[in-house]
Design a protein around this motif. Structure first.
Motif, short mmCIF file in Angstrom:
data_model
loop_
_atom_site.label_atom_id
_atom_site.label_comp_id
_atom_site.label_asym_id
_atom_site.label_seq_id
_atom_site.Cartn_x
_atom_site.Cartn_y
_atom_site.Cartn_z
N ASN A 40 96.93 22.03 55.39
CA ASN A 40 98.38 22.14 55.22
C ASN A 40 99.10 22.37 56.53
N GLY A 41 98.36 22.81 57.54
CA GLY A 41 99.03 23.21 58.78
C GLY A 41 99.13 22.05 59.76
N LEU A 42 99.87 22.29 60.83
CA LEU A 42 99.93 21.33 61.92
C LEU A 42 98.63 21.46 62.68
N SER A 43 98.07 20.36 63.08
CA SER A 43 96.83 20.47 63.84
C SER A 43 97.16 20.97 65.24
N GLU A 44 96.23 21.68 65.80
CA GLU A 44 96.48 22.28 67.13
C GLU A 44 96.24 21.27 68.25
N VAL A 64 89.61 33.54 64.75
CA VAL A 64 89.71 32.26 64.05
C VAL A 64 90.19 31.17 65.03
N CYS A 65 91.13 31.53 65.91
CA CYS A 65 91.67 30.53 66.85
C CYS A 65 90.60 30.03 67.83
N ASN A 66 89.78 30.94 68.35
CA ASN A 66 88.72 30.50 69.26
C ASN A 66 87.65 29.70 68.53
N CYS A 67 87.41 30.08 67.29
CA CYS A 67 86.43 29.37 66.48
C CYS A 67 86.93 27.94 66.21
N LYS A 68 88.22 27.83 66.02
CA LYS A 68 88.83 26.51 65.82
C LYS A 68 88.65 25.64 67.08
N LYS A 69 88.82 26.25 68.25
CA LYS A 69 88.64 25.51 69.51
C LYS A 69 87.22 24.97 69.61
N ILE A 70 86.25 25.81 69.25
CA ILE A 70 84.85 25.40 69.31
C ILE A 70 84.58 24.29 68.31
N ARG A 119 102.08 37.27 58.85
CA ARG A 119 103.14 36.67 59.66
C ARG A 119 102.57 35.83 60.80
N GLY A 120 101.27 35.78 60.90
CA GLY A 120 100.62 34.96 61.94
C GLY A 120 100.87 35.48 63.34
N GLU A 121 101.14 36.80 63.44
CA GLU A 121 101.51 37.37 64.74
C GLU A 121 100.30 37.76 65.58
N LYS A 122 99.18 37.91 64.93
CA LYS A 122 98.00 38.37 65.67
C LYS A 122 96.82 37.48 65.34
N ARG A 123 95.97 37.32 66.30
CA ARG A 123 94.78 36.51 66.06
C ARG A 123 93.77 37.30 65.26
N ILE A 124 93.49 36.81 64.11
CA ILE A 124 92.57 37.50 63.20
C ILE A 124 91.13 37.11 63.56
N THR A 125 90.21 38.06 63.40
CA THR A 125 88.81 37.71 63.63
C THR A 125 88.25 37.06 62.36
N MET A 149 100.37 25.79 64.06
CA MET A 149 99.32 26.72 64.55
C MET A 149 98.52 27.28 63.37
N LEU A 150 97.24 27.32 63.54
CA LEU A 150 96.35 27.73 62.45
C LEU A 150 96.64 29.14 61.95
N ALA A 151 96.85 30.09 62.88
CA ALA A 151 97.07 31.49 62.49
C ALA A 151 98.28 31.62 61.56
N LEU A 152 99.30 30.84 61.85
CA LEU A 152 100.54 30.88 61.08
C LEU A 152 100.30 30.37 59.65
N GLN A 153 99.62 29.25 59.55
CA GLN A 153 99.35 28.66 58.24
C GLN A 153 98.38 29.53 57.44
N LEU A 154 97.43 30.09 58.14
CA LEU A 154 96.47 30.98 57.51
C LEU A 154 97.20 32.19 56.92
N GLY A 155 98.12 32.76 57.69
CA GLY A 155 98.92 33.88 57.22
C GLY A 155 99.72 33.51 55.98
N ARG A 156 100.31 32.32 56.00
CA ARG A 156 101.10 31.85 54.84
C ARG A 156 100.22 31.71 53.61
N ASN A 157 99.04 31.18 53.81
CA ASN A 157 98.15 30.98 52.66
C ASN A 157 97.61 32.30 52.12
#
Lengths: 75, 75
Positions: B71-75, A47-53, B40-46, B1-9
């Protein structure tokens, strides 16, 4: 499959910008060969790399995903 | 960070369903500890695994991503 449709949409958006894969790789700070692999749907993108793209292409990520979910075959 | 907000949601949507992490893991066919790590937004999800979670939660993936981008902070 979502990865395949996502790759197609990334390629289409890149072409719309008139960018090479190299240019998209530079703009998104990813490796050029990785961009090729993603466009062909060969590798599961994070998801993070997809966001970068998406950012490089000037789209919100959700918009890129929506295009891919709505145009693609559902999983 | 997107992963963190995604995890929260993901956690919020799971709770709305009254599901344990174990239940979400079963429904999305992912490992229970992986679901915890993602929440917990600890790992980058595919994107593909995120799609599985969204499907289990009954949401289109783009909707889950949109919530997280808005809802998240933009990267």
């Amino acid at each position: 499959m979502l990865a395949l449709q996502l790759g197609r949409n990334i390629r289409a958006e890149r072409s719309r910008n008139g960018w090479s894969q190299e240019r998209l790789a530079e703009e998104s700070r990813l490796h050029r060969t990785y961009v090729g692999v993603i466009e062909r749907g060969e590798k599961r993108i994070t998801v993070c790399n997809c966001k970068k793209i998406a950012c490089a292409l000037g789209l919100p990520l959700w918009e890129l995903i929506r295009m891919s979910e709505e145009n693609g075959l559902s999983e």
